[in-house]
Scaffold this active site. Structure first.
Site, PDB file in Angstrom:
ATOM      1  N   ASP A 220       2.982   1.517  -3.784  1.00  0.00           N
ATOM      2  CA  ASP A 220       2.229   2.108  -5.126  1.00  0.00           C
ATOM      3  C   ASP A 220       2.453   3.381  -5.285  1.00  0.00           C
ATOM      4  OD1 ASP A 220       0.482   2.710  -3.135  1.00  0.00           O
ATOM      5  OD2 ASP A 220      -1.257   1.693  -3.806  1.00  0.00           O
TER       6      ASP A 220
ATOM      7  N   ASP B 106      -7.796   0.290  -1.740  1.00  0.00           N
ATOM      8  CA  ASP B 106      -7.732   0.427  -0.461  1.00  0.00           C
ATOM      9  C   ASP B 106      -9.090  -0.088   0.251  1.00  0.00           C
ATOM     10  OD1 ASP B 106      -5.230   1.515  -0.287  1.00  0.00           O
ATOM     11  OD2 ASP B 106      -5.724   3.588   0.076  1.00  0.00           O
TER      12      ASP B 106
ATOM     13  N   ASP C  51      -5.863   3.547  -6.942  1.00  0.00           N
ATOM     14  CA  ASP C  51      -5.456   3.099  -5.307  1.00  0.00           C
ATOM     15  C   ASP C  51      -6.501   3.257  -4.433  1.00  0.00           C
ATOM     16  OD1 ASP C  51      -3.147   3.065  -3.306  1.00  0.00           O
ATOM     17  OD2 ASP C  51      -3.679   4.943  -3.108  1.00  0.00           O
TER      18      ASP C  51
ATOM     19  N   ASP D 152       0.938  -1.027   0.211  1.00  0.00           N
ATOM     20  CA  ASP D 152      -0.002   0.046  -0.123  1.00  0.00           C
ATOM     21  C   ASP D 152       0.885   1.127   0.061  1.00  0.00           C
ATOM     22  OD1 ASP D 152      -2.538   1.327   0.072  1.00  0.00           O
ATOM     23  OD2 ASP D 152      -2.151   1.664   2.299  1.00  0.00           O
TER      24      ASP D 152
END
Length: 220
Positions: free
Chosen positions: A81, A103, A99, A78
């Site tokens: 990226d 999440d 992203d 996480d």
């Protein structure tokens, strides 16, 4: 941004703690290696896949101990990226959307892990719903140009990862439940996640309120 000043700028001027500084150093070291050649979107998707694998370790295999390293790996992915995107000049609006979606899918997977650890469905839904509401409020406030609403709350994603990792670690060490309390580990940490989410929502609402411009100019 993986330097301290860049992190602070992205988080409403909050100075990183020693733990965050250590985390940023780790991300910088990883980004400097071969991982920088992996597309950022692939890293985002890989984080979701790892969390789904963590859920399967509990729900399918009954191995909660494996969840801890997998959740840690998801947290690293996480952070990587965005760092890779910025370092390699591949940051773009679509990547930010990917992203964000990754999440939220990851948050659902975290809730599913707690459910597999015995958390009541109601507490899991409450915890995940608070996350979605908090992130929606933050996104809407930023979309209308309110400054300062990106500040860190206690309910950020690293906290959620830690909560689930602790639940899984506890279940691996003490399968019978929390000593003295008699609660299951999933129950304890689903309640913890929900409580932290309520506090985080309060922090964010306060930040949004402070960021709102006055409706009328002051009277002189």
């Amino acid at each position: 941004m993986t330097d301290d000043a860049g992190w602070s700028e992205l988080h409403g001027g909050v100075q990183p703690s020693p733990v965050v500084r250590g985390w940023l150093r780790l991300i910088r070291a990883l980004v400097s290696g071969p991982v920088s050649r992996i597309p950022p979107d692939v890293l985002s998707a890989a984080g979701v896949v790892v969390l789904v694998g963590a859920w399967a370790c509990v729900a399918g295999l009954g191995w909660p101990g494996l969840v801890v390293p997998l959740v840690l790996a998801a947290g690293i992915l996480d952070g990587l990226d965005g760092a890779v995107a910025l370092r390699t000049g591949r940051a773009r609006p679509l990547g930010a959307v990917v992203d964000s979606v990754a999440d939220r899918l990851g948050d659902v997977a975290l809730g599913a892990i707690l459910f597999a650890l015995g958390a009541p469905l109601g507490w899991v839904l409450a915890a995940v719903a608070l996350v979605f509401l908090l992130e929606y409020l933050r996104a809407r406030a930023q979309a209308v140009g309110m400054p300062g609403v990106g500040a860190v709350t206690v309910a950020e994603r690293p906290t959620r990862l830690i909560v689930v990792a602790m639940a899984a670690g506890g279940a691996a060490v003490f399968p019978a439940g929390v000593p003295l309390l008699g609660w299951g580990w999933g129950v304890l940490f689903a309640v913890t996640w929900t409580a932290v989410g309520v506090v985080g929502m309060g922090q964010l609402l306060y930040g949004v309120r402070r960021s709102m411009p006055p409706q009328f100019p002051p009277v002189r």
